[in-house]
Write an enzyme that holds these catalytic residues in place. Structure first.
Site, short mmCIF file in Angstrom:
data_model
loop_
_atom_site.label_atom_id
_atom_site.label_comp_id
_atom_site.label_asym_id
_atom_site.label_seq_id
_atom_site.Cartn_x
_atom_site.Cartn_y
_atom_site.Cartn_z
N GLU A 186 63.32 32.00 40.02
CA GLU A 186 63.68 31.24 41.22
C GLU A 186 63.84 32.16 42.43
OE1 GLU A 186 67.03 28.49 40.49
OE2 GLU A 186 66.39 28.55 38.41
N LYS A 243 59.29 47.02 62.95
CA LYS A 243 59.67 47.77 61.75
C LYS A 243 60.48 46.97 60.74
CE LYS A 243 59.20 51.71 64.44
NZ LYS A 243 58.97 50.76 65.56
N SER A 273 75.87 29.33 34.02
CA SER A 273 76.54 28.57 35.08
C SER A 273 78.04 28.84 35.00
CB SER A 273 76.26 27.09 34.88
OG SER A 273 77.27 26.32 35.49
N SER A 306 66.98 52.24 67.49
CA SER A 306 66.31 51.77 66.27
C SER A 306 66.60 52.70 65.09
CB SER A 306 64.80 51.68 66.52
OG SER A 306 64.31 52.90 67.03
N ASN A 329 69.78 29.61 33.09
CA ASN A 329 68.90 29.33 34.24
C ASN A 329 67.88 30.44 34.48
OD1 ASN A 329 70.35 26.96 34.78
ND2 ASN A 329 71.86 28.12 35.97
N1 ARG Z 1 61.71 53.47 68.79
C1 ARG Z 1 60.50 53.13 69.44
C2 ARG Z 1 59.74 52.08 68.62
O1 ARG Z 1 60.07 51.90 67.51
C3 ARG Z 1 59.67 54.34 69.63
C4 ARG Z 1 58.72 54.30 70.77
C5 ARG Z 1 59.45 54.28 72.04
N2 ARG Z 1 58.64 54.45 73.17
C6 ARG Z 1 59.06 54.15 74.39
N3 ARG Z 1 58.26 54.39 75.35
N4 ARG Z 1 60.25 53.65 74.59
O2 ARG Z 1 58.85 51.46 69.08
#
Ligand code: ARG
Length: 459
Positions: free
Chosen positions: A290, A325, A277, A23, A285
Site C-alpha cells: 500500500e 532539487k 491493526s 538552498s 495488512n
Molecule cells: N543555489 C542555486 C541553485 O540551486 C545556485 C545557482 C545560483 N545562481 C545565481 N545566480 N543565484 O540554483
C-alpha cells in the site's frame, strides 16, 4: 557574514531572506560532485595558465581536505553562505587563503549548479539501474518456480482466460526492462558537461572544456551556453522515468493488495512484510504494498512540479530553478526506497497455488477454448461464440461449470461436440495450447525466461 558577492551591497541580507534564499539544507548532498567539479576546473585553470600553477595545486589539495573534513563530520555548513557551492568556496578560502579566491575564475554558479546536478543524477541513475536489474532478477527467479501455477487472467477485473503466475510475473519483467532501457536513454542526455557556459554567455578565458569533460568522465560538452545553464529537461526526463517505474510498481502492488484479501486469497505476505491493526486482532495488512502504491503520488507530483516550475522561465538562469532539487531528490529517494523493499516483499510472499487454480476454474475462463474447439471442428467463430454463450448461460442456471456438463448436455447445443471436449477445455490445455510467441504456455514462458536471463547477464 560577508557575502562572496557582497562588493556591490551597502546592507547585509535580512536574516529572513538568508533563510528563504538558502538552498544548503537540500543541496549539501551534492558536496562530492561540487568538489569533483571544482577540482577538474582548478586543474584546467592551472593547465591553461589562467591561474598560477601553484594556486591550482593548492586549491586541489585544499578541496581534497575539505572532502575528508565533510566525510568525517567536521564541517558545519552555513545558511548565510547560501548554497553548497559558496559554502565550499568559503571553506576553501578559510583553509588556504588567497589562492582559494582564484577558483571561481571563468565560472558561474549557474554552470556550476548545472554541472553538479547532472553529476549527482548520473550517479543516482546508475544506482537505480542496479536496483532495477535486481528487480528483473527477482521477477525471473520467482517466475521460474511458477510456470505450472495456473491462475485466472483478468480483463475489467473479471475472470477472462487462464494464465500462469509465471506469465504474469514476466509481464512485469517486460515493463521493468523498458524502465531500465528508458533510464539508460535518459542517462545519455544527462551525460553532457555544461561547465564553461559561465553565467549565460560563456567566458573570455581560454577554458579547455573538453579537458574538464574528460576529467569528469562526461561523454560530451554542451553546445550552447544559454542552454547549458537554463534547461533542466534532464531532471524532468528522469522524473518522468521514475514516475513510470512507480506506476509499474504501483500496479503490481495494487494486484498484491487485492490478491492478499480474503476474497482472492492468492498470496500471503510474509509476517515480516505485513503489519497488524491496533484494534482488530485478526488483521494482517499488506502495508508495504500500500505504501509503495501511495508513494507513487509524490513522484508524479514531483514530475508535475518540475514541469510547472520550468514552464514560464525566460532564458537563461532564474532563481526559480533552485526549486528543481527537492523534487528530483525526493523522486530519486522514493524510488530507491521502494525498489528493494518491493523485491523482498515478493521474495518472501507465499503463493497459494491451489487457490489460484481454483480461481482459474471458476468464472468460465475456458469459454473461449470451448468456442475454439467448435471452430477447430469446422464452425465459424462467430457461431461458436454464440453457442458457447448459450452453454455458459445454461451452466450458470444449473450452477455448474462447463467441465461439469455431461456430453448429452453439450450435444443439446452442438452435435459437433464429442468426448474430447473435456480435454480441450481443461485448464492445462487452455494454458499450454497458447504457445505462440508471447503466450502463457509453459514452454513459451520457459523460453521467455531463458531470454530474460540472457538480457540480465548482458546488462
Ligand atoms: N543555489 C542555486 C541553485 O540551486 C545556485 C545557482 C545560483 N545562481 C545565481 N545566480 N543565484 O540554483
Amino acid at each position: 557574514m560577508e557575502k562572496l558577492w557582497g562588493g556591490r551591497f551597502q546592507k547585509n541580507t535580512d536574516k529572513k531572506v538568508d533563510d528563504f534564499n538558502s538552498s544548503i539544507r537540500f543541496d549539501k548532498r551534492m558536496y562530492k560532485q561540487d568538489i569533483r567539479g571544482s577540482i577538474a576546473h582548478a586543474s584546467m585553470l592551472g593547465k591553461q595558465g589562467i591561474i598560477p600553477w601553484e594556486d591550482s595545486e593548492k586549491i586541489i589539495s585544499g578541496l581534497k581536505e575539505i572532502l575528508c573534513d565533510i566525510e568525517n563530520g567536521k564541517v558545519e555548513f552555513l545558511i548565510d553562505a547560501e548554497d553548497i557551492h559558496m559554502n565550499i568556496e568559503k571553506l576553501l578560502t578559510d583553509k588556504i587563503g588567497e589562492s582559494g579566491k582564484r577558483l571561481h575564475t571563468g565560472r558561474s554558479r549557474n554552470d556550476q549548479v548545472a554541472l553538479d546536478l547532472r553529476m549527482y543524477l548520473l550517479d543516482e541513475i546508475d544506482e537505480i539501474s542496479e536496483m532495477l536489474k535486481s528487480t528483473l532478477s527477482t521477477l525471473v527467479s520467482i517466475a521460474e518456480k511458477h510456470t505450472d501455477t495456473i491462475m485466472p487472467g483478468y480483463t475489467h477485473l473479471q475472470k477472462a482466460q487462464p494464465i500462469t503466475f509465471a506469465h504474469h510475473l514476466m509481464a512485469y519483467f517486460e515493463m521493468f526492462k523498458r524502465d531500465f532501457d528508458r533510464l539508460s536513454d535518459c542517462k545519455k542526455r544527462t551525460d553532457v558537461m555544461p561547465l564553461g557556459s559561465g553565467a549565460l554567455a560563456g567566458t573570455t578565458y581560454p577554458l579547455d572544456r573538453e579537458y574538464v569533460c574528460r576529467e569528469l568522465g562526461f561523454s560530451a560538452v554542451s553546445m550552447n551556453s544559454l542552454d547549458g545553464v537554463s534547461d533542466r529537461d534532464f531532471a524532468i526526463e528522469l522524473a518522468s522515468c521514475l514516475s513510470i517505474i512507480m506506476m509499474h510498481l504501483s500496479r503490481f502492488c495494487e494486484e498484491l493488495i487485492l490478491w492478499s484479501s480474503h476474497e482472492f486469497s492468492f498470496v500471503e505476505m510474509d509476517d515480516a512484510y505485513s503489519t497488524g491493526s491496533s484494534i482488530m486482532p485478526q488483521k494482517k495488512n499488506p502495508d508495504v504494498a500500500e505504501l509503495i502504491r501511495g508513494k507513487t503520488g509524490r513522484v508524479y507530483g514531483h514530475l508535475m512540479g518540475l514541469l510547472t516550475t520550468m514552464k514560464g522561465i525566460p532564458l537563461a538562469y532564474n532563481k526559480d530553478m533552485q526549486e528543481d532539487k527537492e523534487p528530483i531528490f525526493d523522486a530519486v529517494d522514493t524510488v530507491k526506497l521502494c525498489l528493494p523493499v518491493f523485491c523482498n516483499m515478493l521474495l518472501t510472499m507465499t503463493v497459494k497455488k491451489d487457490n489460484m487454480l481454483h480461481g482459474a476454474k471458476g468464472g468460465f475462463t475456458n469459454a473461449t477454448d470451448a468456442a475454439d474447439y467448435l471452430v477447430k471442428k469446422g464452425m465459424p467463430f462467430r457461431d461458436a461464440h454464440t453457442i458457447v454463450g448459450k452453454l455458459v448461460f445454461y451452466a450458470i442456471s444449473k450452477d455448474k461449470t462447463l467441465d461439469d456438463l455431461t456430453l448429452a448436455e453439450f450435444k443439446e447445443f452442438s452435435s459437433l461436440i464429442e468426448d474430447d471436449i473435456y480435454d480441450a477445455i481443461s485448464m492445462t490445455s487452455c494454458v499450454n495450447g497458447r504457445n505462440i510467441i508471447g503466450g502463457p504456455a509453459k514452454d513459451t514462458v520457459l523460453a521467455a525466461i531463458a531470454k530474460a536471463k540472457l538480457y540480465i547477464e548482458s546488462l
